[in-house]
Structures are given as structure tokens and as C-alpha cells.
Enzyme design. Structure first.
Site, PDB file in Angstrom:
ATOM      1  N   TYR A 108       0.845  -1.199   0.000  1.00 22.99           N
ATOM      2  CA  TYR A 108       0.000   0.000   0.000  1.00 22.99           C
ATOM      3  C   TYR A 108       0.880   1.248   0.000  1.00 22.99           C
ATOM      4  CZ  TYR A 108      -3.767  -3.212   1.291  1.00 22.99           C
ATOM      5  OH  TYR A 108      -4.666  -4.241   1.311  1.00 22.99           O
ATOM      6  N   ASN A 131     -12.744  -0.681  -5.162  1.00 23.21           N
ATOM      7  CA  ASN A 131     -12.470  -1.026  -6.551  1.00 23.21           C
ATOM      8  C   ASN A 131     -13.689  -1.669  -7.222  1.00 23.21           C
ATOM      9  OD1 ASN A 131     -11.454  -2.015  -8.973  1.00 23.21           O
ATOM     10  ND2 ASN A 131     -10.028  -3.449  -8.010  1.00 23.21           N
ATOM     11  N   CYS A 139      -6.409  -5.449  -7.446  1.00 23.78           N
ATOM     12  CA  CYS A 139      -6.218  -4.982  -6.074  1.00 23.78           C
ATOM     13  C   CYS A 139      -5.649  -6.085  -5.186  1.00 23.78           C
ATOM     14  CB  CYS A 139      -7.519  -4.430  -5.507  1.00 23.78           C
ATOM     15  SG  CYS A 139      -8.936  -5.529  -5.662  1.00 23.78           S
ATOM     16  N   HIS A 140      -5.843  -7.337  -5.580  1.00 29.21           N
ATOM     17  CA  HIS A 140      -5.307  -8.454  -4.791  1.00 29.21           C
ATOM     18  C   HIS A 140      -3.776  -8.466  -4.793  1.00 29.21           C
ATOM     19  CE1 HIS A 140      -5.469  -9.953  -8.932  1.00 29.21           C
ATOM     20  NE2 HIS A 140      -4.505 -10.787  -8.592  1.00 29.21           N
ATOM     21  N   GLU A 168      -1.426 -17.194  -9.122  1.00 31.48           N
ATOM     22  CA  GLU A 168      -0.520 -16.359  -9.919  1.00 31.48           C
ATOM     23  C   GLU A 168       0.949 -16.594  -9.565  1.00 31.48           C
ATOM     24  OE1 GLU A 168      -1.700 -12.283  -9.441  1.00 31.48           O
ATOM     25  OE2 GLU A 168      -3.415 -12.525 -10.760  1.00 31.48           O
TER      26      GLU A 168
END
Length: 191
Positions: A108, A131, A139-140, A168
């Protein structure tokens, strides 16, 4: 006024949805536990939207999201978003988030630095919690300092965030790890 539409679709981790108006997405929805839950959330967010099939840019987005959730390295940042509908601060945050490739993360605080507002890490978290296009605006991929997960407002909360990051193969730290092949897991709550 252009009609709003939505499309529900199954993925490897649950039922997702996209909402659009004209040729741009006005919303995306991360996996819900079941179709009824997905429909309820959509009805709250887009009460006027009509269900429609996936054609053109919508079909492209559906295919990309499905591929991403099966572990393919897919970049969704080119998809058309109604970005002008969000506040200017949020727009800057989302533009940085869109630049984070699959498998990478930022904190952040790093996002706050990149938008020229050091010290605004908490505001970045608030913006990401609002979002409208989760997974398209990833955003993850934004974490708390020190590799902490931060928050996540999707169905399943932090567990969903960690599941997506695991798919991912995201690094949550610059430090090498002996356990990189292990899936991410939420830290146990302290009593």
C-alpha cells in the site's frame, strides 16, 4: 441512456461476473460461493442491469479471467473501464494497480509513493476496497508492509486474495524462500 448489462460465468475458483454499459466495464465481481449469491450481489450493485451473453470485449475478458484463474500469465489491463466514474485519487491508485503484472505485488505504501502521496497508504487501502473492477484492476496484488495480506472485500475475504495470489505464483516478499512452492495461507489469528 445506454442499458447496463451483466454476464455471469464460471471459473476454476467460482462464479464471477462482469457488468458493462456501452463498450466499457462498469463493474466486475470476484468469485462467489454460488450463483444465487453472485446474482444477489449483482442486483445490489447494478439493479437496472439486464443479463446478456458475452460478445466482443466481454467474451475477451471472460476468457482472460478464466485463463488467469487456471494459472496462465494474463494481462487484463487493456480492458476498457469507465474509469472516469471514480474519484481522482482512486483513479490514480487503480492506474498503479493496473501496472502490476501477474506474479508481482506492491505494498500500500509503495502505491502511495507511486501516486506522489507518501504517507497515504491507508487511503490507498480504502480506494482498493472500493475497486469496482476487482481482478481487472488487480487490487489483490497490493499487500500490507512486511508481506502482510491487508484487507480484501471479496467473498471469502483474505482467503480468496491468497488463493488468487497462489494461482498467480506471486512473490509476497523480495526475500528468497525455501518454501516458495507452498501455497499462501492466512496467518493464524492471535488470541
Amino acid at each position: 441512456m445506454t442499458t447496463q448489462h451483466f454476464h455471469l460465468f464460471d471459473t476454476a475458483i467460482g462464479i464471477c461476473a462482469l457488468a458493462w454499459e456501452g463498450e466499457r466495464f462498469i463493474g466486475a465481481q470476484l468469485p462467489e460461493g454460488d450463483e444465487a449469491g453472485a446474482r444477489r450481489r449483482l442486483a445490489r450493485r447494478f439493479p437496472e442491469a439486464e443479463e446478456a451473453g458475452a460478445q466482443g470485449f466481454v467474451a475477451e475478458a471472460v476468457a482472460g479471467i478464466r485463463a488467469l484463474f487456471t494459472g496462465e500469465t494474463i494481462d487484463l489491463s487493456h480492458l476498457p473501464l469507465a474509469i472516469e466514474t471514480v474519484p481522482a485519487f482512486n483513479r490514480k491508485v487503480y492506474e498503479v494497480a493496473l501496472s502490476i503484472p501477474p506474479g508481482e505485488t506492491l505494498t500500500y505504501g509503495a502505491v502511495a509513493q507511486r501516486i506522489g502521496e507518501p504517507g497515504a497508504a491507508r487511503a490507498v487501502g480504502v480506494a482498493l476496497g472500493q475497486n469496482p473492477w476487482p481482478i481487472i484492476v488487480p487490487c489483490h496484488r497490493v499487500l500490507a508492509a512486511g508481506g502482510g495480506t491487508g484487507g480484501f472485500s471479496a467473498d471469502g475475504g483474505i482467503e480468496t486474495k491468497l488463493r488468487i495470489l497462489t494461482i498467480e505464483k506471486a512473490r509476497t516478499s523480495a526475500e528468497p524462500s525455501l518454501f516458495e512452492a507452498l501455497p499462501l495461507a492466512a496467518r493464524p489469528a492471535r488470541s
